[in-house]
Design a protein around this motif. Structure first.
Motif, PDB file in Angstrom:
ATOM      1  N   ALA A 335      21.903 -39.176  41.572  1.00 21.22           N
ATOM      2  CA  ALA A 335      21.358 -40.486  41.937  1.00 21.22           C
ATOM      3  C   ALA A 335      19.915 -40.310  42.383  1.00 21.22           C
ATOM      4  O   ALA A 335      19.662 -39.780  43.465  1.00 21.22           O
ATOM      5  CB  ALA A 335      22.182 -41.120  43.058  1.00 21.22           C
ATOM      6  N   PRO A 336      18.932 -40.717  41.565  1.00 21.00           N
ATOM      7  CA  PRO A 336      17.524 -40.510  41.916  1.00 21.00           C
ATOM      8  C   PRO A 336      17.043 -41.515  42.956  1.00 21.00           C
ATOM      9  O   PRO A 336      17.344 -42.701  42.872  1.00 21.00           O
ATOM     10  CB  PRO A 336      16.794 -40.708  40.582  1.00 21.00           C
ATOM     11  CG  PRO A 336      17.687 -41.621  39.804  1.00 21.00           C
ATOM     12  CD  PRO A 336      19.095 -41.331  40.240  1.00 21.00           C
ATOM     13  N   HIS A 337      16.287 -41.037  43.938  1.00 22.73           N
ATOM     14  CA  HIS A 337      15.766 -41.892  45.001  1.00 22.73           C
ATOM     15  C   HIS A 337      14.239 -41.952  45.036  1.00 22.73           C
ATOM     16  O   HIS A 337      13.669 -42.992  45.366  1.00 22.73           O
ATOM     17  CB  HIS A 337      16.261 -41.405  46.368  1.00 22.73           C
ATOM     18  CG  HIS A 337      17.741 -41.483  46.540  1.00 22.73           C
ATOM     19  ND1 HIS A 337      18.530 -42.411  45.904  1.00 22.73           N
ATOM     20  CD2 HIS A 337      18.608 -40.730  47.294  1.00 22.73           C
ATOM     21  CE1 HIS A 337      19.795 -42.243  46.250  1.00 22.73           C
ATOM     22  NE2 HIS A 337      19.871 -41.234  47.087  1.00 22.73           N
ATOM     23  N   THR A 338      13.574 -40.827  44.748  1.00 24.46           N
ATOM     24  CA  THR A 338      12.112 -40.757  44.860  1.00 24.46           C
ATOM     25  C   THR A 338      11.578 -39.815  43.785  1.00 24.46           C
ATOM     26  O   THR A 338      12.204 -38.801  43.482  1.00 24.46           O
ATOM     27  CB  THR A 338      11.674 -40.233  46.249  1.00 24.46           C
ATOM     28  OG1 THR A 338      12.327 -40.994  47.266  1.00 24.46           O
ATOM     29  CG2 THR A 338      10.165 -40.339  46.440  1.00 24.46           C
ATOM     30  N   ALA A 339      10.418 -40.176  43.214  1.00 29.12           N
ATOM     31  CA  ALA A 339       9.720 -39.290  42.283  1.00 29.12           C
ATOM     32  C   ALA A 339       8.304 -39.048  42.822  1.00 29.12           C
ATOM     33  O   ALA A 339       7.823 -39.804  43.680  1.00 29.12           O
ATOM     34  CB  ALA A 339       9.662 -39.885  40.881  1.00 29.12           C
ATOM     35  N   TRP A 340       7.656 -38.007  42.328  1.00 31.03           N
ATOM     36  CA  TRP A 340       6.318 -37.672  42.795  1.00 31.03           C
ATOM     37  C   TRP A 340       5.321 -37.686  41.627  1.00 31.03           C
ATOM     38  O   TRP A 340       5.603 -37.142  40.557  1.00 31.03           O
ATOM     39  CB  TRP A 340       6.287 -36.292  43.470  1.00 31.03           C
ATOM     40  CG  TRP A 340       6.635 -36.358  44.905  1.00 31.03           C
ATOM     41  CD1 TRP A 340       5.781 -36.377  45.979  1.00 31.03           C
ATOM     42  CD2 TRP A 340       7.956 -36.431  45.465  1.00 31.03           C
ATOM     43  NE1 TRP A 340       6.480 -36.466  47.154  1.00 31.03           N
ATOM     44  CE2 TRP A 340       7.817 -36.509  46.867  1.00 31.03           C
ATOM     45  CE3 TRP A 340       9.226 -36.456  44.911  1.00 31.03           C
ATOM     46  CZ2 TRP A 340       8.915 -36.598  47.720  1.00 31.03           C
ATOM     47  CZ3 TRP A 340      10.321 -36.555  45.740  1.00 31.03           C
ATOM     48  CH2 TRP A 340      10.156 -36.618  47.132  1.00 31.03           C
ATOM     49  N   SER A 341       4.187 -38.339  41.865  1.00 31.27           N
ATOM     50  CA  SER A 341       3.040 -38.265  40.970  1.00 31.27           C
ATOM     51  C   SER A 341       1.944 -37.537  41.749  1.00 31.27           C
ATOM     52  O   SER A 341       1.355 -38.108  42.671  1.00 31.27           O
ATOM     53  CB  SER A 341       2.579 -39.671  40.563  1.00 31.27           C
ATOM     54  OG  SER A 341       1.415 -39.604  39.758  1.00 31.27           O
ATOM     55  N   GLY A 342       1.705 -36.270  41.412  1.00 31.55           N
ATOM     56  CA  GLY A 342       0.869 -35.454  42.283  1.00 31.55           C
ATOM     57  C   GLY A 342       1.571 -35.272  43.609  1.00 31.55           C
ATOM     58  O   GLY A 342       2.743 -34.908  43.673  1.00 31.55           O
ATOM     59  N   ASP A 343       0.866 -35.534  44.717  1.00 32.54           N
ATOM     60  CA  ASP A 343       1.471 -35.468  46.048  1.00 32.54           C
ATOM     61  C   ASP A 343       1.914 -36.838  46.539  1.00 32.54           C
ATOM     62  O   ASP A 343       2.318 -36.982  47.705  1.00 32.54           O
ATOM     63  CB  ASP A 343       0.467 -34.869  47.039  1.00 32.54           C
ATOM     64  CG  ASP A 343       0.261 -33.372  46.816  1.00 32.54           C
ATOM     65  OD1 ASP A 343       1.127 -32.758  46.160  1.00 32.54           O
ATOM     66  OD2 ASP A 343      -0.776 -32.837  47.274  1.00 32.54           O
TER      67      ASP A 343
END
Length: 348
Positions: A335-343
């Protein structure tokens, strides 16, 4: 200890003994009801409606076992919820049976497992008592991985997951709000806190209490993580310590979302197929989607119930390359909650 303190300690001990007795009686009653359910067969459980489960949950509340009450309410939502609902209901009844038997035999368990069982039925250490023990405090720079709200009866439960920069520890903060108001605890994903935490006792500790915060929030960073096989191993190890876990927090790195056949991905070709996980396949909401290690044969199904907007956001973000994604890996998938683009953290 003066006479007043001694009297208060004795009164607290008697209250704890009385509550433990009520929970034990509730566990015995729940055991009998599960036996009656299985003797009568599961086929008719969807015809009885939710009322019997609600009444059973109310009995567990009366027994001062909110953890048992919550699991009974979850059981009540399973009948008629899909073609394989009898199988899933039987599996969850077995886990509830295991929990009640474990509570009734606390003295035979190891100390960490006994603490886990007590927490699962609803017996926890007071937060103030936990934070007052300086030996338990862990100071670190804690990255907020995600914040999620769920409705649990008349309460709003807020879960906040943290990652310690120096210790590498993961932690879960849990807060509740009632009466239409959300919990007071609000920590945006990507924020970094220089703060003290104290873990609640248990096998494979995860839930923690937030103590003193030292200064203003710090700049965020991209958390370290691992591969899909690493995630499955971490969940398996955690499940060995706590058989009632539905999911375990994990950061997947260098992954790409893979949509079902017929949906074109802009992230490029990915080899391999997803691994099936125990306790039932994904169905609605995320069915057919996977998160795959870029360039390898390993993938994990996206958990059912994942919003369509989340899936398409992941797909759009992956157009620039493989992603770092935080979420919970469990028997239903990831279950995905957060993704990162760079920092920069992007809540999903």
């Amino acid at each position: 200890m003066d006479a007043g303190e001694g009297a208060r300690a004795e009164a607290a001990r008697r209250r704890a003994e009385k509550r433990a007795g009520r929970i034990a009686a509730g566990a015995e009653e729940l055991e009998q009801r599960l036996i009656d359910l299985l003797r009568g067969g599961l086929a008719g459980a969807d015809q009885a409606g939710y009322a019997p489960w609600d009444e059973m949950a109310a009995r567990m509340v009366d027994a001062q076992a909110p953890g048992l009450a919550a699991r009974v309410r979850e059981l009540g939502a399973l009948p008629g919820s899909g073609e394989d609902w009898p199988e899933r209901l039987l599996s969850e009844c077995a886990l509830l049976h295991l929990l009640t038997r474990a509570y009734l035999r606390l003295d035979a368990l190891s100390a960490p497992l006994a603490e886990t069982v007590k927490a699962r039925v609803g017996l926890t250490v007071e937060t103030a008592e936990l934070l007052a023990d300086e030996a338990r405090l862990i100071r670190d720079e804690w990255l907020v991985l995600a914040q999620r709200d769920t409705e649990e009866g008349r309460l709003t439960a807020r879960r906040v997951w943290l990652h310690g920069r120096a210790t590498g520890h993961r932690a879960l903060l849990l807060a509740y709000g009632a009466g239409g108001r959300g919990p007071e605890l609000t920590l945006p994903p990507g924020e970094v806190l220089d703060a003290d935490l104290a873990y609640y006792p248990g096998a494979g500790p995860l839930r923690a209490a937030l103590g003193e915060q030292h200064g203003a929030p710090l700049p965020g960073f991209r958390p370290p993580g691992g591969s899909v096989p690493d995630a499955l191993r971490a969940y398996g190890q955690a499940l060995g310590a706590d058989p009632w876990l539905d999911g375990w927090p994990f950061v997947l790195v260098e992954v790409v979302p893979v949509p079902p056949p017929g949906v074109r991905s802009g992230a490029g070709p990915v080899q391999g197929h997803g691994h099936s996980l125990a306790r039932g396949p994904a169905r609605a909401g995320g069915a057919g989607w996977q998160l795959a290690d870029a360039g390898t044969e390993f993938a994990v199904p996206v958990a059912p119930g994942t919003a369509e907007a989340t899936l398409w956001m992941l797909l759009a973000l992956s157009a620039e390359g493989p992603l770092t994604v935080f979420g919970e890996v469990g028997h239903r998938g990831f279950a995905p909650h957060t993704a990162w683009s760079g920092d920069r953290a992007i809540p999903l």
